[in-house]
Design a protein around this motif. Sequence first.
Motif, PDB file in Angstrom:
ATOM      1  N   ARG A 173      41.503  46.371  34.132  1.00 21.28           N
ATOM      2  CA  ARG A 173      42.183  45.200  33.569  1.00 21.28           C
ATOM      3  C   ARG A 173      43.677  45.180  33.901  1.00 21.28           C
ATOM      4  NH1 ARG A 173      41.085  48.467  29.109  1.00 21.28           N
ATOM      5  NH2 ARG A 173      42.929  49.296  28.035  1.00 21.28           N
ATOM      6  N   GLU A 174      44.228  46.329  34.319  1.00 21.48           N
ATOM      7  CA  GLU A 174      45.648  46.416  34.670  1.00 21.48           C
ATOM      8  C   GLU A 174      45.940  45.915  36.079  1.00 21.48           C
ATOM      9  OE1 GLU A 174      47.776  50.172  33.448  1.00 21.48           O
ATOM     10  OE2 GLU A 174      45.700  50.891  33.379  1.00 21.48           O
ATOM     11  N   LEU A 175      44.897  45.794  36.890  1.00 18.44           N
ATOM     12  CA  LEU A 175      45.075  45.546  38.315  1.00 18.44           C
ATOM     13  C   LEU A 175      44.953  44.082  38.696  1.00 18.44           C
ATOM     14  CD1 LEU A 175      42.925  48.536  39.552  1.00 18.44           C
ATOM     15  CD2 LEU A 175      45.333  48.217  40.100  1.00 18.44           C
ATOM     16  N   LEU A 176      45.740  43.690  39.688  1.00 22.27           N
ATOM     17  CA  LEU A 176      45.613  42.378  40.314  1.00 22.27           C
ATOM     18  C   LEU A 176      45.623  42.577  41.821  1.00 22.27           C
ATOM     19  CD1 LEU A 176      45.548  39.247  40.154  1.00 22.27           C
ATOM     20  CD2 LEU A 176      48.053  39.315  40.274  1.00 22.27           C
ATOM     21  N   MET A 177      44.641  42.016  42.489  1.00 20.33           N
ATOM     22  CA  MET A 177      44.562  42.094  43.944  1.00 20.33           C
ATOM     23  C   MET A 177      45.017  40.773  44.543  1.00 20.33           C
ATOM     24  SD  MET A 177      41.374  43.214  46.335  1.00 20.33           S
ATOM     25  CE  MET A 177      41.519  43.264  48.121  1.00 20.33           C
ATOM     26  N   ILE A 178      45.896  40.850  45.541  1.00 15.72           N
ATOM     27  CA  ILE A 178      46.388  39.676  46.256  1.00 15.72           C
ATOM     28  C   ILE A 178      45.963  39.807  47.707  1.00 15.72           C
ATOM     29  CG2 ILE A 178      48.441  38.376  46.945  1.00 15.72           C
ATOM     30  CD1 ILE A 178      49.781  39.512  44.375  1.00 15.72           C
ATOM     31  N   GLY A 179      45.107  38.910  48.151  1.00 20.05           N
ATOM     32  CA  GLY A 179      44.535  39.037  49.489  1.00 20.05           C
ATOM     33  C   GLY A 179      44.409  37.711  50.196  1.00 20.05           C
ATOM     34  N   ASN A 180      43.631  37.758  51.274  1.00 23.04           N
ATOM     35  CA  ASN A 180      43.512  36.593  52.142  1.00 23.04           C
ATOM     36  C   ASN A 180      42.072  36.465  52.628  1.00 23.04           C
ATOM     37  OD1 ASN A 180      44.033  34.477  53.943  1.00 23.04           O
ATOM     38  ND2 ASN A 180      44.541  35.884  55.598  1.00 23.04           N
ATOM     39  N   GLY A 181      41.322  35.536  52.068  1.00 23.56           N
ATOM     40  CA  GLY A 181      39.989  35.270  52.580  1.00 23.56           C
ATOM     41  C   GLY A 181      38.866  35.826  51.725  1.00 23.56           C
ATOM     42  N   ASN A 182      37.652  35.548  52.187  1.00 21.25           N
ATOM     43  CA  ASN A 182      36.455  35.882  51.423  1.00 21.25           C
ATOM     44  C   ASN A 182      36.240  37.377  51.257  1.00 21.25           C
ATOM     45  OD1 ASN A 182      35.869  33.145  51.200  1.00 21.25           O
ATOM     46  ND2 ASN A 182      34.578  33.121  53.025  1.00 21.25           N
ATOM     47  N   ILE A 183      36.623  38.163  52.261  1.00 21.90           N
ATOM     48  CA  ILE A 183      36.395  39.604  52.172  1.00 21.90           C
ATOM     49  C   ILE A 183      37.208  40.210  51.035  1.00 21.90           C
ATOM     50  CG2 ILE A 183      36.791  41.809  53.346  1.00 21.90           C
ATOM     51  CD1 ILE A 183      35.920  40.494  55.938  1.00 21.90           C
ATOM     52  N   GLU A 185      38.441  38.661  48.439  1.00 20.20           N
ATOM     53  CA  GLU A 185      37.954  38.133  47.156  1.00 20.20           C
ATOM     54  C   GLU A 185      36.679  38.853  46.727  1.00 20.20           C
ATOM     55  OE1 GLU A 185      37.225  33.818  44.961  1.00 20.20           O
ATOM     56  OE2 GLU A 185      37.498  33.901  47.141  1.00 20.20           O
ATOM     57  N   ALA A 186      35.777  39.081  47.690  1.00 17.75           N
ATOM     58  CA  ALA A 186      34.534  39.790  47.379  1.00 17.75           C
ATOM     59  C   ALA A 186      34.808  41.241  46.995  1.00 17.75           C
ATOM     60  CB  ALA A 186      33.594  39.737  48.580  1.00 17.75           C
ATOM     61  N   THR A 187      35.807  41.845  47.604  1.00 15.09           N
ATOM     62  CA  THR A 187      36.184  43.221  47.268  1.00 15.09           C
ATOM     63  C   THR A 187      36.649  43.309  45.825  1.00 15.09           C
ATOM     64  OG1 THR A 187      36.897  43.596  49.559  1.00 15.09           O
ATOM     65  CG2 THR A 187      37.646  45.168  47.911  1.00 15.09           C
ATOM     66  N   ALA A 188      37.518  42.392  45.442  1.00 16.48           N
ATOM     67  CA  ALA A 188      38.021  42.383  44.070  1.00 16.48           C
ATOM     68  C   ALA A 188      36.883  42.189  43.074  1.00 16.48           C
ATOM     69  CB  ALA A 188      39.068  41.289  43.911  1.00 16.48           C
ATOM     70  N   GLU A 189      35.972  41.292  43.394  1.00 14.33           N
ATOM     71  CA  GLU A 189      34.830  41.044  42.501  1.00 14.33           C
ATOM     72  C   GLU A 189      33.973  42.297  42.365  1.00 14.33           C
ATOM     73  OE1 GLU A 189      31.050  37.960  41.994  1.00 14.33           O
ATOM     74  OE2 GLU A 189      32.416  37.765  43.705  1.00 14.33           O
ATOM     75  N   ALA A 190      33.725  42.956  43.503  1.00 12.35           N
ATOM     76  CA  ALA A 190      32.901  44.164  43.485  1.00 12.35           C
ATOM     77  C   ALA A 190      33.574  45.292  42.711  1.00 12.35           C
ATOM     78  CB  ALA A 190      32.604  44.619  44.916  1.00 12.35           C
ATOM     79  N   ALA A 191      34.903  45.311  42.758  1.00 13.76           N
ATOM     80  CA  ALA A 191      35.656  46.360  42.061  1.00 13.76           C
ATOM     81  C   ALA A 191      35.882  46.026  40.597  1.00 13.76           C
ATOM     82  CB  ALA A 191      37.000  46.585  42.750  1.00 13.76           C
TER      83      ALA A 191
END
Length: 205
Positions: A173-183, A185-191
């Motif tokens: 809950r402490e983490l925020l991922m900032i990325g680019n594209g579906n990969i 986004e899918a990584t953040a969801e999986a994590a």
Amino acid sequence: MVYSDLDYRKTAFIFELDNVLYPEKDYLLQVYYLFSNFLEYTEMTPAKEMLGLMTKVFEEKGADAVLDAVQVEFKLDEKYRQNFAHLMVNAKLPLKLLLYQKMLQLLQDIVVDRKKIFIVTNGHPPLQLNKIRQTDWNGLEKYLTCYFANEYAPKPEPDAIHTLIKEHQLERRELLMIGNGNIDEATAEAAGIDYISVDNFLNFN
């Protein structure tokens, strides 16, 4: 979007490198410049013409199509594929890579707020490390912790993030991922962590 718009409860931020913190084309185009000049020296091929072709193919078809197009157009020996691959990983760039200005500001704001910054990047680890080393971090490099996802499992597998969470004793809950594209986004969801597209900061939308 700027740092003050983010959830203040986040204590750690995860970024991809390419096209999130800096534009990847800035690295690739400098490698193309070096390669075209190398071939002008060894094969007497016109560097300016070759660089123009490489740039055009990259913009229209992507990086994977560049070398094939050059080989066809200039009838290059297959041995130069190895030279190109070596240069791509080990290039000493003429110019430092510059962060997107808005991402530089975001990183600076995170540091001032005494929160953690991680880079979790896909791709060949020596190549990604070469990019990191040749980026002008404006003094922020000492605040960065880098993970090369391919050393665990390439994103969208979340293995690198799971390792990061464990090693730094963080809660999801402490983490925020900032990325680019579906990969990403899918990584953040999986994590099991929150995700925001870099487009929100760079105003690409």
